[in-house]
Design a protein around this motif. Structure first.
Motif, PDB file in Angstrom:
ATOM      1  N   ILE A  69      -0.229   1.259   6.328  1.00 31.15           N
ATOM      2  CA  ILE A  69      -0.966   1.884   7.419  1.00 31.15           C
ATOM      3  C   ILE A  69      -0.501   1.235   8.706  1.00 31.15           C
ATOM      4  O   ILE A  69      -0.679   0.055   8.906  1.00 31.15           O
ATOM      5  CB  ILE A  69      -2.484   1.738   7.242  1.00 31.15           C
ATOM      6  CG1 ILE A  69      -2.912   2.414   5.945  1.00 31.15           C
ATOM      7  CG2 ILE A  69      -3.218   2.346   8.426  1.00 31.15           C
ATOM      8  CD1 ILE A  69      -4.367   2.328   5.648  1.00 31.15           C
ATOM      9  N   SER A 119      -1.744   5.954   1.754  1.00 30.78           N
ATOM     10  CA  SER A 119      -2.639   5.690   2.879  1.00 30.78           C
ATOM     11  C   SER A 119      -3.341   6.945   3.376  1.00 30.78           C
ATOM     12  O   SER A 119      -4.491   6.878   3.806  1.00 30.78           O
ATOM     13  CB  SER A 119      -1.875   5.018   4.017  1.00 30.78           C
ATOM     14  OG  SER A 119      -0.807   5.824   4.451  1.00 30.78           O
ATOM     15  N   LEU A 143      -0.473  -0.630   0.658  1.00 35.77           N
ATOM     16  CA  LEU A 143      -0.664   0.502   1.567  1.00 35.77           C
ATOM     17  C   LEU A 143       0.061   0.244   2.872  1.00 35.77           C
ATOM     18  O   LEU A 143       0.016  -0.838   3.414  1.00 35.77           O
ATOM     19  CB  LEU A 143      -2.145   0.737   1.842  1.00 35.77           C
ATOM     20  CG  LEU A 143      -2.955   1.203   0.644  1.00 35.77           C
ATOM     21  CD1 LEU A 143      -4.401   1.402   1.036  1.00 35.77           C
ATOM     22  CD2 LEU A 143      -2.403   2.473   0.062  1.00 35.77           C
TER      23      LEU A 143
END
Length: 133
Positions: free
Chosen positions: A118, A84, A116
């Motif tokens: 995030i 990320s 990812l």
């Protein structure tokens, strides 16, 4: 191949085994950009790859040179899209270039990829970048 001498300094997505990159991160984080550049130049003689491109991109951003950072930060995004930090630093370079639509698109693209991670903290950081804080 070097040994892992230092813990990751929070400066990038890679826990590196390359001591010169670790030293360059320390110099960059301390605001000693010339020393960081010297270490990265020496590292480039030994090895390349997305990790080096990421560190050089971060160095150019810290030096206020987003036009030099942006192409370097694209390489880790393409070669290691699951990190990320790669996406977010590319977005930051695009935002610094005034390409806010493209920067936002990079963040949204990263968010859509399940692999990812995030978190809310990254979204808050992105919002502060967009407000110029």
């Amino acid at each position: 191949s070097g040994l892992v001498l230092l813990p990751r300094s929070g400066g990038g997505p890679f826990a590196t085994k390359h001591p010169r990159l670790q030293v360059a991160r320390i110099f960059r984080d301390a605001g000693q950009l010339r020393d960081a550049e010297t270490q990265l130049g020496r590292a480039e003689e030994l090895y390349g790859g997305p990790e080096l491109a990421f560190e050089l991109g971060r160095l150019f951003l810290a030096a206020g040179l987003p036009e030099r950072a942006e192409p370097l930060l694209r390489r880790p995004v393409h070669e290691q899209p699951y990190e990320s930090d790669n996406w977010l630093w590319l977005a930051r370079s695009l935002a610094a270039l005034g390409q806010l639509f493209q920067a936002r698109a990079q963040v949204l693209k990263a968010l859509r990829q399940d692999r990812l991670q995030i978190g809310v903290g990254y979204l808050a950081l992105w919002r502060s970048w967009m407000r110029g804080e």
